[in-house]
Design an enzyme around this catalytic site. Structure first.
Site, PDB file in Angstrom:
ATOM      1  N   TYR A 133       0.812  -1.215   0.000  1.00 33.95           N
ATOM      2  CA  TYR A 133       0.000   0.000   0.000  1.00 33.95           C
ATOM      3  C   TYR A 133       0.850   1.272   0.000  1.00 33.95           C
ATOM      4  CZ  TYR A 133      -4.116  -2.891   0.932  1.00 33.95           C
ATOM      5  OH  TYR A 133      -5.123  -3.821   0.862  1.00 33.95           O
ATOM      6  N   LYS A 180       2.651 -14.147   5.928  1.00 36.37           N
ATOM      7  CA  LYS A 180       2.841 -15.100   4.829  1.00 36.37           C
ATOM      8  C   LYS A 180       4.342 -15.366   4.704  1.00 36.37           C
ATOM      9  CE  LYS A 180       0.884 -17.536   1.576  1.00 36.37           C
ATOM     10  NZ  LYS A 180      -0.057 -18.626   1.854  1.00 36.37           N
ATOM     11  N   ASP A 213      -3.307 -17.210   5.731  1.00 37.73           N
ATOM     12  CA  ASP A 213      -4.480 -17.874   5.132  1.00 37.73           C
ATOM     13  C   ASP A 213      -5.158 -18.777   6.156  1.00 37.73           C
ATOM     14  OD1 ASP A 213      -1.894 -18.802   4.601  1.00 37.73           O
ATOM     15  OD2 ASP A 213      -2.547 -20.235   3.114  1.00 37.73           O
ATOM     16  N   ASP A 237      -5.862  -5.445   6.127  1.00 33.96           N
ATOM     17  CA  ASP A 237      -7.013  -4.855   5.444  1.00 33.96           C
ATOM     18  C   ASP A 237      -8.077  -5.933   5.247  1.00 33.96           C
ATOM     19  OD1 ASP A 237      -8.562  -3.106   4.063  1.00 33.96           O
ATOM     20  OD2 ASP A 237      -7.312  -2.998   2.279  1.00 33.96           O
TER      21      ASP A 237
END
Ligand code: NAD
Length: 485
Positions: A133, A180, A213, A237
């Site tokens: 971002y 991740k 995830d 987000d």
């Protein structure tokens, strides 16, 4: 924070667009009725500002007001199509380096969802200014777009410390770091490593790590296991919206954006143009954000009084706005506000948490830099636009490197090694990452060797960027493409 003579705290009020002014006015009335120690300083941001030709969506006076008061309560802001490219929300977040986005997710009384009764009560702490971002994007070729995922050690450290600080302030027991790191070992991996380094500074708070995830999966399967989750910008987000959905949706979700120099509190929902100006908006989200703001300034009792009045109003369910009521049974904003005010002083069955002041570790005002003990230059990745096959490009580059200080090591396409061939069936685009390694890195003539090679490549091929391959403190500071031995 600037205190007014009557020992009230002055707060910049940005009512915003659409239903913003209605939910702000609702909040203001409830605060007045509760004698909240706040004085509002009205300011503008959003659609009206864009239409005046101010491309950032936030005029100088607004920025000055927030800089002076260090506190703002903000309604939703629109970016009208055709007036400026930027979002005023992002302008404010970046201008004040509001790096910590705090999103509480708690079952609210009276709001029934498929998860009601599970005891969901967590806070998601999202890094708010780095990651993909940061908006650093380039078209590499007409067909290939690139977005840089920038994560920094100071950025990871301050958000992780904010998460532990928040756990202490809210008497919470565990911080879970969601990353991740299994795939993005340098960027997401940095957040995991910093979490492991910083965590022991908070011995009373349990900690664990979860792959993002699986975190999304666990949020649906067993959301009650989470207490505080800290994560990077894009992950945060997504999971913060997911988590809001578990307890009734974005329409009732508050959030805080905290930094060393200012704090902006806001509702998560948008300007709801369909119902704007009709007196139908639900002010719960902005009111809840304003309650977070009261706690931020240490007004814990007033915060609890207003929160309890809100909880009782929701629990009794008589005067709720249309979004929370069965079709046709909703009341207007005005009546809902009147009910909350009438309930001030009553206690609901759902107690408010015991909050303490939150202290953020202030970051020194200088360019953050760490000099490693050793720094070796090993080679270079040259990104080349080409319509050749991998074999043709490999042959050409190997020949160009002959006699230079480097040898062609490998070529990859979208992260998969395609030269030397591994026998894989990769679909090729015109964007090759060509890795050259210095034959004798220890000789220290790497920079010149790289410049000479890039110049030679440029005479036959079109390159768009180069990345040095370095080793810091004996550790490779780059990843290997998939398929490379
Ligand atoms: P939205 O949140 O405005 O609306 C989504 C749905 O929720 C609509 O049905 C709306 O009527 C309803 N809703 C939202 N808040 C409500 C409330 N308080 N009471 C009752 N119902 C409510 O999302 P959108 O339609 O995608 O966005 C509209 C505008 O808001 C866009 O211009 C968008 O850019 C902007 N926006 C701003 C922010 C912000 O400033 N933080 C956030 C999201 C969207």
């Amino acid at each position: 924070m600037s205190a007014t003579p009557a020992s009230k705290t002055r707060v910049t009020a940005l009512p915003g667009d659409g239903i913003g002014p209605e939910v702000f006015e609702a909040t203001r009335r409830i605060f007045e009725a509760a004698n909240a120690p706040i004085e509002w300083e009205m300011a503008e941001a959003g659609a009206a500002v864009f239409k005046k030709g101010i491309a950032s969506g936030a005029p100088r006076e607004t920025l000055d007001s927030i800089a002076k008061n260090r506190l703002a309560l903000k309604g939703p802001l629109e970016t009208p199509v055709g007036y400026g490219e930027k979002s005023a929300n992002v302008t404010l977040r970046k201008h004040f380096e509001l790096y910590a986005n705090i999103r509480p997710v708690r079952e609210l009384p009276g709001i029934r969802t498929p998860f009601t009764g599970r005891g969901i009560d967590m806070v998601i702490v999202r890094e708010n200014v780095e990651d993909v971002y940061a908006g650093i994007e380039h078209m590499q070729t007409p067909d290939v777009a690139q977005c840089l995922k920038l994560m920094t050690r100071p950025g990871c450290e301050r958000i992780i410390r904010a998460a532990f600080g928040l756990a202490i302030a809210e008497d919470r027991k565990k911080v879970t770091c969601a990353t991740k790191a299994n795939i993005m070992k340098l960027t997401e991996g940095m957040m995991k490593r910093v979490f492991e380094q910083v965590g022991p500074d908070y011995p009373d708070i349990a900690r664990d790590h979860i792959i993002i995830d699986n975190c999304a999966h666990q949020l649906v399967i067993a959301p009650e296991q989470f207490d505080v989750i800290v994560t990077s910008n894009m992950n945060g987000d997504i999971i913060s919206d997911l988590a809001a959905g578990l307890v009734g949706g974005l329409g009732i979700a508050p959030s805080a954006n905290l930094g060393d120099h200012a704090a902006i509190f806001e509702a998560v929902h948008g300007s709801a143009p369909q119902i704007a100006g009709k007196g139908l908006a639900n002010p719960t989200a902005l009111l809840s954000a304003a309650i977070m703001m009261l706690r931020h300034i240490g007004a814990f009792e007033t915060a609890a009084t207003i929160e309890q009045a809100l909880f009782i109003t929701l629990a009794e369910g008589q005067n709720l706005t249309g979004d929370l009521s069965p079709r046709g049974h909703g009341v207007g904003t005005d009546k809902f506000v009147g009910q909350v005010i009438a309930n001030l002083g009553r206690a609901s069955n759902q107690p408010s948490r015991d909050y303490h002041p939150l202290s953020l570790t202030p970051w020194p005002n200088l360019t953050a830099h760490t000099e490693p003990k050793t720094r070796e230059l090993l080679g270079v990745d040259v990104f080349i636009e080409s319509d050749l096959s991998a074999a043709e490009l490999g042959a050409s580059l190997a020949q160009l490197a002959e006699g230079s200080a480097l040898t062609l090591d490998s070529i990859s396409n979208r992260g998969v090694q395609v030269w030397p061939s591994t026998g894989g069936q990769t679909f090729l685009v015109d964007h090759f990452d060509c890795r050259f390694m210095l034959k004798e890195p220890a000789q220290g003539n790497g920079p010149q060797g790289i410049s000479d090679l890039v110049k030679a490549i440029g005479q036959e091929h079109s390159w768009m960027h180069v990345e040095k391959l370095q080793r810091f403190d004996g550790k490779d500071a780059f990843e290997r493409p998939q398929g490379e031995a």
